[in-house]
Design a protein around this motif. Structure first.
Motif, mmCIF file in Angstrom:
data_model
loop_
_atom_site.group_PDB
_atom_site.id
_atom_site.type_symbol
_atom_site.label_atom_id
_atom_site.label_comp_id
_atom_site.label_asym_id
_atom_site.label_seq_id
_atom_site.Cartn_x
_atom_site.Cartn_y
_atom_site.Cartn_z
ATOM 1 N N GLU A 67 0.792 -1.228 0.000
ATOM 2 C CA GLU A 67 0.000 0.000 0.000
ATOM 3 C C GLU A 67 0.823 1.276 0.000
ATOM 4 N N SER A 68 2.133 1.164 0.209
ATOM 5 C CA SER A 68 2.949 2.372 0.332
ATOM 6 C C SER A 68 4.396 2.088 -0.047
ATOM 7 N N GLY A 69 5.149 3.180 -0.226
ATOM 8 C CA GLY A 69 6.573 3.034 -0.494
ATOM 9 C C GLY A 69 7.294 2.369 0.667
ATOM 10 N N TRP A 70 6.838 2.682 1.890
ATOM 11 C CA TRP A 70 7.428 2.073 3.077
ATOM 12 C C TRP A 70 7.270 0.558 3.040
ATOM 13 N N ARG A 71 6.056 0.110 2.712
ATOM 14 C CA ARG A 71 5.778 -1.326 2.712
ATOM 15 C C ARG A 71 6.589 -2.042 1.640
ATOM 16 N N THR A 72 6.731 -1.414 0.486
ATOM 17 C CA THR A 72 7.524 -2.006 -0.587
ATOM 18 C C THR A 72 8.978 -2.173 -0.156
ATOM 19 N N ALA A 73 9.515 -1.149 0.507
ATOM 20 C CA ALA A 73 10.895 -1.224 1.002
ATOM 21 C C ALA A 73 11.037 -2.312 2.056
ATOM 22 N N ASN A 74 10.037 -2.454 2.908
ATOM 23 C CA ASN A 74 10.051 -3.474 3.947
ATOM 24 C C ASN A 74 10.047 -4.877 3.340
ATOM 25 N N THR A 75 9.199 -5.077 2.339
ATOM 26 C CA THR A 75 9.125 -6.371 1.655
ATOM 27 C C THR A 75 10.465 -6.714 1.000
ATOM 28 N N THR A 76 11.054 -5.753 0.307
ATOM 29 C CA THR A 76 12.338 -5.976 -0.352
ATOM 30 C C THR A 76 13.419 -6.346 0.660
ATOM 31 N N SER A 77 13.433 -5.651 1.792
ATOM 32 C CA SER A 77 14.420 -5.919 2.839
ATOM 33 C C SER A 77 14.293 -7.352 3.354
ATOM 34 N N ILE A 78 13.065 -7.801 3.574
ATOM 35 C CA ILE A 78 12.828 -9.153 4.084
ATOM 36 C C ILE A 78 13.210 -10.200 3.041
ATOM 37 N N GLN A 79 12.803 -9.991 1.798
ATOM 38 C CA GLN A 79 13.098 -10.961 0.745
ATOM 39 C C GLN A 79 14.594 -11.085 0.489
ATOM 40 N N GLU A 80 15.283 -9.948 0.391
ATOM 41 C CA GLU A 80 16.721 -9.980 0.128
ATOM 42 C C GLU A 80 17.498 -10.571 1.297
ATOM 43 N N SER A 81 17.075 -10.246 2.521
ATOM 44 C CA SER A 81 17.771 -10.751 3.708
ATOM 45 C C SER A 81 17.576 -12.253 3.865
ATOM 46 N N ALA A 82 16.386 -12.743 3.542
ATOM 47 C CA ALA A 82 16.126 -14.186 3.610
ATOM 48 C C ALA A 82 17.001 -14.931 2.599
ATOM 49 N N LYS A 83 17.156 -14.360 1.423
ATOM 50 C CA LYS A 83 17.993 -14.976 0.395
ATOM 51 C C LYS A 83 19.453 -15.005 0.833
ATOM 52 N N GLU A 84 19.914 -13.890 1.382
ATOM 53 C CA GLU A 84 21.300 -13.818 1.848
ATOM 54 C C GLU A 84 21.558 -14.790 3.000
ATOM 55 N N ALA A 85 20.546 -15.017 3.826
ATOM 56 C CA ALA A 85 20.688 -15.934 4.962
ATOM 57 C C ALA A 85 20.587 -17.395 4.541
ATOM 58 N N GLY A 86 20.167 -17.627 3.300
ATOM 59 C CA GLY A 86 20.033 -19.009 2.834
ATOM 60 C C GLY A 86 18.733 -19.664 3.229
ATOM 61 N N PHE A 87 17.728 -18.866 3.552
ATOM 62 C CA PHE A 87 16.423 -19.398 3.955
ATOM 63 C C PHE A 87 15.570 -19.715 2.727
ATOM 64 N N ASP A 88 14.646 -20.636 2.918
ATOM 65 C CA ASP A 88 13.613 -20.900 1.926
ATOM 66 C C ASP A 88 12.392 -20.076 2.345
ATOM 67 N N LEU A 89 12.155 -18.942 1.670
ATOM 68 C CA LEU A 89 11.083 -18.016 2.051
ATOM 69 C C LEU A 89 9.787 -18.336 1.318
ATOM 70 N N LYS A 90 8.724 -18.549 2.087
ATOM 71 C CA LYS A 90 7.373 -18.680 1.550
ATOM 72 C C LYS A 90 6.669 -17.352 1.807
#
Length: 346
Positions: A67-90
């Protein structure tokens, strides 16, 4: 006889090698090295045959929406961090609907993920599904927003901002701006999504600070759903109903940016004719502030993905984590926003 001798020697040799390997695995140096290793990004499971295998940590996350630029940035941060950590993100986008989040959480439970995380659309109505996760032995981490459950054992920790404090910071700036006047200051408020933690808490914190100042008066308050389009629509209505508006307090930047469009369309200057206070600190908000259209920004940091992944590792490692972790945030005046804009990441 010679063949039997060779077989026996080979057996003795293999036994000695195994003994040496076993002793080597228990020396002090090996133990110390293991203690200094980073938390594992895998979990150990036992198969039907009794053997153990390592698999990726499976993390199920339900986001509020986009719904907002903030939320988009938050989603990107979570997705990229999960990938860097080697997690399988659902990952699941709830599109700002609680029923979608509950459905996603139940799907995560059925998939037997290792950890569930979500940012609740609203505060109430989570006990049943959280109990289902608890009964399934799956830890739950709340991010950005909390829930109003009286049973705090239903989640492990809450990682996010102090929304009440954000509202207080907004109120303190306003009080300071009008400390030398006794004339009435008319305030309109653009609230976040009705029933959401940031909407409730940011309003509470703001009102707590201004309540003892009789000249500071909220003359209209309505939800703008955290979106630019709704912020513009509601501000248009405010301007039609109230001819004398001095201050706009918006619960996020996107609503404020929509309101700026309405203010300018009405022939007024945002930041001058109507002072604007907002919360979040997205790049578009900083741009508006650098142009003098937003007077004061209270930061709400969305980039806590790495902190969330570290918390997940600690939880699965059996470490004790605090029930509440507050993210670090600042405030920005027009001049401070100008200075910070070139390096703003979101």
């Amino acid at each position: 006889m010679r063949k039997a001798y060779k077989s026996g020697a080979f057996t003795v040799l293999m036994s000695l090698m195994l003994l040496v390997a076993a002793c080597g695995g228990n020396n002090g140096a090996a133990t110390n090295d293991k203690a200094n290793e980073p938390a594992k990004t895998t979990t150990t499971t036992t198969t039907d045959s009794g053997t153990t295998t390592d698999k990726k940590i499976v993390f199920g996350f339900s986001q509020v929406g986009a719904e907002s630029g903030w939320r988009t940035a938050n989603t990107t941060s979570i997705q990229e961090s999960a990938k860097e950590a080697g997690f399988d993100l659902k990952f699941s986008d709830a599109q700002q609907k609680q029923e979608n989040q509950i459905k996603a959480i139940r799907s995560f439970i059925q998939q037997k993920v290792d950890v569930i995380g979500f940012s609740p659309v609203v505060e109430s109505g989570w006990d049943t599904v959280l109990k289902e996760a608890k009964d399934a032995g799956i830890p739950v981490i709340l991010t950005d927003r909390s829930v109003d459950s009286t049973d705090t054992s239903l989640y492990v920790t809450f990682l996010g901002s102090d929304f009440v404090l954000e509202g207080e910071k907004a109120g303190e700036w306003l009080v300071d701006q009008y400390k030398d006047t006794t004339e009435q200051v008319n305030i309109v408020e653009l609230q976040g999504t009705t029933g959401s933690a940031p909407a409730i808490d940011r309003k509470e914190g703001f009102e707590k600070i201004i309540k003892d100042h009789d000249n500071l008066k909220i003359i209209a308050s309505q939800t703008g759903d955290f979106t630019r389009a709704k912020g513009k629509e509601v501000m248009q209505a405010f301007l039609k109903s109230n001819k004398d508006i001095d201050v706009l307090y918006a619960h996020n930047d996107d609503m404020a940016l929509g309101a700026i469009q309405a203010i300018e369309a009405a022939g007024l200057k945002p930041g001058e004719d109507i002072k604007i206070i907002t919360v979040d600190g997205i790049k578009d908000g900083f741009q508006a502030a650098s142009e003098g259209k937003i007077n004061f920004i209270v930061e709400c940091n969305p980039l806590f993905g790495p902190q969330l992944m570290d918390t997940i590792k600690d939880v699965l490692a059996g470490k004790e984590v605090p029930k509440r972790t507050v993210t670090e945030e600042g405030t920005f005046t027009i001049e401070q926003a100008k200075e910070a804009l070139p390096n703003r990441k979101y």
